[in-house]
Design a protein around this motif. Structure first.
Motif, mmCIF file in Angstrom:
data_model
loop_
_atom_site.group_PDB
_atom_site.id
_atom_site.type_symbol
_atom_site.label_atom_id
_atom_site.label_comp_id
_atom_site.label_asym_id
_atom_site.label_seq_id
_atom_site.Cartn_x
_atom_site.Cartn_y
_atom_site.Cartn_z
ATOM 1 N N ILE A 23 0.848 -1.177 0.000
ATOM 2 C CA ILE A 23 0.000 0.000 0.000
ATOM 3 C C ILE A 23 0.891 1.237 0.000
ATOM 4 O O ILE A 23 2.056 1.181 0.409
ATOM 5 C CB ILE A 23 -0.949 0.064 1.217
ATOM 6 N N ALA A 24 0.345 2.327 -0.489
ATOM 7 C CA ALA A 24 1.008 3.634 -0.379
ATOM 8 C C ALA A 24 0.090 4.533 0.441
ATOM 9 O O ALA A 24 -1.135 4.403 0.378
ATOM 10 C CB ALA A 24 1.252 4.231 -1.761
ATOM 11 N N VAL A 25 0.688 5.427 1.218
ATOM 12 C CA VAL A 25 -0.096 6.302 2.095
ATOM 13 C C VAL A 25 0.408 7.737 1.990
ATOM 14 O O VAL A 25 1.591 7.994 2.200
ATOM 15 C CB VAL A 25 -0.001 5.851 3.573
ATOM 16 N N PHE A 26 -0.495 8.650 1.637
ATOM 17 C CA PHE A 26 -0.183 10.071 1.707
ATOM 18 C C PHE A 26 -0.454 10.501 3.140
ATOM 19 O O PHE A 26 -1.584 10.389 3.632
ATOM 20 C CB PHE A 26 -1.047 10.866 0.734
ATOM 21 N N SER A 27 0.578 10.987 3.830
ATOM 22 C CA SER A 27 0.455 11.225 5.265
ATOM 23 C C SER A 27 1.125 12.529 5.683
ATOM 24 O O SER A 27 2.205 12.867 5.208
ATOM 25 C CB SER A 27 1.089 10.052 6.025
ATOM 26 N N ASP A 28 0.445 13.257 6.589
ATOM 27 C CA ASP A 28 0.967 14.507 7.148
ATOM 28 C C ASP A 28 1.471 14.230 8.562
ATOM 29 O O ASP A 28 0.770 13.605 9.363
ATOM 30 C CB ASP A 28 -0.146 15.560 7.174
ATOM 31 N N PRO A 29 2.664 14.701 8.917
ATOM 32 C CA PRO A 29 3.218 14.394 10.245
ATOM 33 C C PRO A 29 2.428 14.980 11.411
ATOM 34 O O PRO A 29 2.597 14.531 12.550
ATOM 35 C CB PRO A 29 4.635 14.975 10.187
ATOM 36 N N ASN A 30 1.582 15.959 11.159
ATOM 37 C CA ASN A 30 0.785 16.542 12.240
ATOM 38 C C ASN A 30 -0.677 16.105 12.203
ATOM 39 O O ASN A 30 -1.495 16.628 12.961
ATOM 40 C CB ASN A 30 0.859 18.072 12.191
ATOM 41 N N TYR A 83 4.412 2.173 1.831
ATOM 42 C CA TYR A 83 5.201 3.265 1.266
ATOM 43 C C TYR A 83 4.542 4.580 1.693
ATOM 44 O O TYR A 83 3.476 4.929 1.184
ATOM 45 C CB TYR A 83 5.258 3.184 -0.256
ATOM 46 N N THR A 84 5.161 5.277 2.641
ATOM 47 C CA THR A 84 4.595 6.532 3.125
ATOM 48 C C THR A 84 5.150 7.698 2.322
ATOM 49 O O THR A 84 6.355 7.948 2.306
ATOM 50 C CB THR A 84 4.922 6.738 4.617
ATOM 51 N N LEU A 85 4.244 8.402 1.659
ATOM 52 C CA LEU A 85 4.604 9.594 0.908
ATOM 53 C C LEU A 85 4.300 10.804 1.792
ATOM 54 O O LEU A 85 3.137 11.085 2.091
ATOM 55 C CB LEU A 85 3.797 9.667 -0.392
ATOM 56 N N LEU A 86 5.355 11.485 2.252
ATOM 57 C CA LEU A 86 5.171 12.643 3.120
ATOM 58 C C LEU A 86 4.377 13.711 2.376
ATOM 59 O O LEU A 86 4.747 14.146 1.282
ATOM 60 C CB LEU A 86 6.525 13.193 3.560
ATOM 61 N N THR A 130 -5.756 13.496 4.680
ATOM 62 C CA THR A 130 -4.754 12.527 5.140
ATOM 63 C C THR A 130 -5.297 11.764 6.343
ATOM 64 O O THR A 130 -6.043 12.341 7.147
ATOM 65 C CB THR A 130 -3.447 13.250 5.538
ATOM 66 N N PRO A 131 -4.952 10.492 6.473
ATOM 67 C CA PRO A 131 -4.197 9.728 5.479
ATOM 68 C C PRO A 131 -5.083 9.313 4.304
ATOM 69 O O PRO A 131 -6.281 9.090 4.478
ATOM 70 C CB PRO A 131 -3.742 8.501 6.261
ATOM 71 N N THR A 132 -4.501 9.239 3.133
ATOM 72 C CA THR A 132 -5.151 8.620 1.980
ATOM 73 C C THR A 132 -4.343 7.384 1.630
ATOM 74 O O THR A 132 -3.149 7.481 1.319
ATOM 75 C CB THR A 132 -5.214 9.570 0.780
ATOM 76 N N ILE A 133 -4.990 6.236 1.705
ATOM 77 C CA ILE A 133 -4.333 4.947 1.466
ATOM 78 C C ILE A 133 -4.642 4.495 0.048
ATOM 79 O O ILE A 133 -5.793 4.550 -0.389
ATOM 80 C CB ILE A 133 -4.841 3.898 2.476
ATOM 81 N N ILE A 134 -3.625 4.057 -0.653
ATOM 82 C CA ILE A 134 -3.812 3.561 -2.018
ATOM 83 C C ILE A 134 -3.388 2.106 -2.067
ATOM 84 O O ILE A 134 -2.242 1.765 -1.742
ATOM 85 C CB ILE A 134 -3.009 4.390 -3.028
ATOM 86 N N LEU A 135 -4.324 1.248 -2.444
ATOM 87 C CA LEU A 135 -4.034 -0.181 -2.583
ATOM 88 C C LEU A 135 -3.303 -0.446 -3.891
ATOM 89 O O LEU A 135 -3.289 0.398 -4.791
ATOM 90 C CB LEU A 135 -5.336 -0.979 -2.537
ATOM 91 N N SER A 136 -2.738 -1.624 -4.019
ATOM 92 C CA SER A 136 -1.954 -1.936 -5.221
ATOM 93 C C SER A 136 -2.810 -2.029 -6.478
ATOM 94 O O SER A 136 -2.281 -1.976 -7.588
ATOM 95 C CB SER A 136 -1.180 -3.241 -5.018
#
Length: 254
Positions: A132-139, A161-164, A226-232
């Motif tokens: 999975i990929a995740v668009f994630s904000d640290p706050n 896979y975390t995409l900051l 966020t978070p937005t999770i993307i499956l394969s």
């Protein structure tokens, strides 16, 4: 004998004529249907203006109501786009399934193979076979909750896979860049998200362009939270889904 062959030939020709006529009729009907959708699309585009490009138009099970993909959203209109339903959720009462969510998921599919995993923080649990990929904000508190779910749940055999994606302000941007510039990005990410241990101050020479490129990509893909999770398989899961929901979604990936 000759008469019998002649009759068979004529019968075959007659059948061919019927088939050809049927195909022609279907083609005409399809052209009319396509033309109707084109008219709806033109009407919607005229109503919404050029700033809201229409991606798709489809009929719904309700006569006279059309489903329209605009940006990353689904709206509903009548044939002339005189009336617009925005923010609605069309539900099949028999199956209890949201037709809106299904269409929106399809509209917002992402080509997983094209995601820049070289700009991601990689975390492997178990054999890492499910990705999975995740668009994630640290706050983002929901991002922190999701990280806790990944760590403490029985979810296994997964690569994350975390995409900051710092979109919550200047402090998010600073923390994301500090994490990206840390000697061990995964350790710095988990230290902050799970233990509130701030990342080290980055060196002035650190190249943090990867973070800015992720933000640009998120905007391009219409990642609005966020978070937005993307499956394969390209499907999106918005928000801090539970371990059970993520496991179910991963199991459904073919």
């Amino acid at each position: 004998m000759l008469k019998r062959y002649r009759a068979a030939a004529l019968a075959a020709l007659g059948l061919a004529a019927v088939c050809a006529a049927t195909v022609t009729t279907l083609a005409v009907a399809q052209n009319k249907a396509d033309a109707a959708l084109d008219r709806v699309k033109a009407a919607v585009q005229k109503t919404l203006g050029a700033d809201a490009p229409v991606k798709s138009v489809a009929r719904t099970p309700i006569p006279g109501l059309y489903e329209v993909g605009v940006g990353g959203d689904i709206i509903y209109v009548d044939e002339k786009a005189k009336y617009v339903i925005i923010g609605g959720n069309l539900v099949d009462t028999k199956t209890r399934q949201s037709l809106t969510e299904a269409s929106q998921s399809e509209l917002n599919k992402v080509d997983f193979a094209k995601l820049p995993i070289d700009r991601a923080i990689k975390y492997v649990k178990g054999n890492g076979s499910r990705k999975i990929a995740v668009f994630s904000d640290p706050n983002c508190p929901y991002c922190k909750r999701f990280e806790e779910t990944l760590k403490t749940s029985k979810l296994d055999n997964i690569t994350v896979y975390t995409l900051l994606y710092p979109v919550l302000g200047a402090d998010s941007d600073a923390k994301a860049k500090a994490i990206w510039c840390a000697p061990n990005r995964l350790t710095a990410w988990h230290d902050w998200m799970l233990d509130k241990k701030a990342p080290p101050t980055p060196a002035a020479t650190c190249n943090d362009n990867g973070v800015m490129q992720n933000v640009a990509l998120g905007h391009e893909l219409n990642v609005t939270g966020t978070p937005t999770i993307i499956l394969s398989n390209g499907r999106r899961l918005p928000g801090a889904v539970s371990a059970e929901a993520l496991e179910k979604a991963l199991a459904a990936v073919k």
